[in-house]
Motif scaffolding. Sequence first.
Motif, short mmCIF file in Angstrom:
data_model
loop_
_atom_site.label_atom_id
_atom_site.label_comp_id
_atom_site.label_asym_id
_atom_site.label_seq_id
_atom_site.Cartn_x
_atom_site.Cartn_y
_atom_site.Cartn_z
N ARG A 113 53.72 35.67 35.48
CA ARG A 113 54.59 36.24 34.45
C ARG A 113 53.78 36.80 33.28
O ARG A 113 54.12 37.84 32.72
N ILE A 114 52.68 36.13 32.94
CA ILE A 114 51.81 36.64 31.87
C ILE A 114 51.20 37.97 32.31
O ILE A 114 51.13 38.93 31.54
N GLY A 115 50.78 38.02 33.57
CA GLY A 115 50.12 39.22 34.09
C GLY A 115 50.99 40.45 34.09
O GLY A 115 50.48 41.57 34.15
N ARG A 116 52.30 40.26 34.00
CA ARG A 116 53.19 41.41 33.91
C ARG A 116 53.20 42.02 32.50
O ARG A 116 53.63 43.15 32.31
N LEU A 117 52.72 41.25 31.52
CA LEU A 117 52.68 41.72 30.13
C LEU A 117 51.31 42.27 29.74
O LEU A 117 51.22 43.28 29.04
N ARG A 118 50.26 41.56 30.15
CA ARG A 118 48.89 41.98 29.84
C ARG A 118 47.97 41.50 30.95
O ARG A 118 48.28 40.54 31.65
N PRO A 119 46.80 42.13 31.11
CA PRO A 119 45.84 41.62 32.10
C PRO A 119 45.44 40.19 31.77
O PRO A 119 45.22 39.85 30.61
N VAL A 120 45.38 39.35 32.81
CA VAL A 120 44.90 37.98 32.65
C VAL A 120 43.58 37.90 33.41
O VAL A 120 43.54 38.11 34.63
N VAL A 121 42.50 37.60 32.68
CA VAL A 121 41.14 37.73 33.20
C VAL A 121 40.61 36.38 33.65
O VAL A 121 40.65 35.40 32.90
N ILE A 122 40.10 36.33 34.88
CA ILE A 122 39.44 35.14 35.39
C ILE A 122 37.99 35.16 34.91
O ILE A 122 37.32 36.19 34.96
N ASP A 123 37.52 34.03 34.41
CA ASP A 123 36.18 33.98 33.81
C ASP A 123 35.38 32.84 34.43
O ASP A 123 34.64 33.03 35.39
N GLU A 124 35.54 31.63 33.90
CA GLU A 124 34.75 30.50 34.37
C GLU A 124 34.95 30.23 35.86
O GLU A 124 34.05 29.78 36.56
N SER A 125 36.15 30.49 36.36
CA SER A 125 36.46 30.18 37.76
C SER A 125 35.84 31.17 38.73
O SER A 125 35.79 30.91 39.94
N LEU A 126 35.40 32.31 38.26
CA LEU A 126 34.90 33.36 39.15
C LEU A 126 33.48 33.03 39.60
O LEU A 126 32.53 33.18 38.84
N THR A 127 33.35 32.57 40.85
CA THR A 127 32.04 32.20 41.37
C THR A 127 31.68 32.95 42.65
O THR A 127 30.52 33.05 43.00
N ASP A 128 32.69 33.45 43.35
CA ASP A 128 32.45 34.19 44.59
C ASP A 128 33.73 34.92 44.97
O ASP A 128 34.74 34.85 44.27
N LEU A 129 33.68 35.62 46.11
CA LEU A 129 34.83 36.40 46.54
C LEU A 129 36.04 35.52 46.82
O LEU A 129 37.18 35.89 46.52
N GLU A 130 35.80 34.34 47.39
CA GLU A 130 36.91 33.44 47.70
C GLU A 130 37.62 32.99 46.43
O GLU A 130 38.86 32.91 46.39
N SER A 131 36.86 32.70 45.38
CA SER A 131 37.49 32.30 44.11
C SER A 131 38.28 33.46 43.50
O SER A 131 39.32 33.25 42.87
N LEU A 132 37.80 34.69 43.70
CA LEU A 132 38.54 35.85 43.21
C LEU A 132 39.87 36.00 43.96
O LEU A 132 40.91 36.27 43.36
N ARG A 133 39.83 35.81 45.26
CA ARG A 133 41.06 35.87 46.05
C ARG A 133 42.05 34.79 45.62
O ARG A 133 43.26 35.06 45.49
N LEU A 134 41.55 33.59 45.39
CA LEU A 134 42.42 32.50 44.95
C LEU A 134 43.02 32.81 43.58
O LEU A 134 44.21 32.57 43.35
N ALA A 135 42.20 33.35 42.68
CA ALA A 135 42.69 33.71 41.35
C ALA A 135 43.81 34.75 41.45
O ALA A 135 44.82 34.66 40.74
N ARG A 136 43.64 35.73 42.32
CA ARG A 136 44.67 36.74 42.49
C ARG A 136 45.97 36.13 43.02
O ARG A 136 47.06 36.52 42.61
N GLN A 137 45.85 35.15 43.90
CA GLN A 137 47.04 34.46 44.40
C GLN A 137 47.78 33.75 43.27
O GLN A 137 49.00 33.63 43.29
N ARG A 138 47.01 33.28 42.26
CA ARG A 138 47.61 32.57 41.13
C ARG A 138 48.13 33.52 40.06
O ARG A 138 48.64 33.09 39.05
N GLY A 139 47.92 34.82 40.23
CA GLY A 139 48.48 35.79 39.29
C GLY A 139 47.47 36.48 38.40
O GLY A 139 47.85 37.31 37.56
N TYR A 140 46.19 36.15 38.53
CA TYR A 140 45.18 36.82 37.71
C TYR A 140 45.07 38.29 38.09
O TYR A 140 45.06 38.64 39.26
N THR A 141 45.00 39.14 37.07
CA THR A 141 44.98 40.59 37.29
C THR A 141 43.71 41.24 36.76
O THR A 141 43.60 42.47 36.76
N GLY A 142 42.77 40.44 36.26
CA GLY A 142 41.52 40.97 35.73
C GLY A 142 40.38 40.01 36.00
O GLY A 142 40.59 38.85 36.38
#
Length: 201
Positions: free
Chosen positions: A92-121
């Motif tokens: 729901r936040i991502g529909r208003l503004r980009p939500v950026v993954i930072d500390e959690s971003l360690t590899d492609l799999e973590s990026l995919r997981l973040a996208r599943q959770r709604g992260y858009t940046g």
Amino acid sequence: GITHLKIKLAGNNIDWDVGRLVEVTRICENVAPERNWKLSFDFNEQCPNEDYVLDLLERIERLSKLSFDRLQYIEQPTPRDLTVRTEMTVHRIGRLRPVVIDESLTDLESLRLARQRGYTGLALKACKGQTESVLMAAAGAQFEMFTCVQDLTCIGGSFLHSASLASHIPRVTAIEGNGRQYCPAGNEAYMKQYAPMFRVR
């Protein structure tokens, strides 16, 4: 010369967070009203749930429309371990503004997981490695994600590396350079050749 500010927030005290945002915007207007300020909100993974951020955004829009309009992106409101608190998403936040993954971003799999959770940046960090930064940038472009570069207070050559990444990746919208503020002495050896990069005006 600064036009973009990252505002650190508590993430668990909405009155304090709202007050800080309103005050920062007031100061920006007093110092340089002609500047096209852009803001990012950093909750340092402390938000109890998605509703906290949504409530904050609603209050900001009501109390300080300028703060809301200038908001460029929101940085990681959820805990960095995306395998816990799996019920906490940011769709729901991502529909208003980009939500950026930072500390959690360690590899492609973590990026995919973040996208599943709604992260858009995503936030790229040169200190995580040149190769990883380039690969994550490519993945972010493929997924059409908002992209910024952050630096963990890089100084000297490490900041030049970070800035070089930002200048060569087409989708990058903002770069963090807080080593110029927090550790200016670490940049002294680079001032003769690269002063414009390190001198905050």
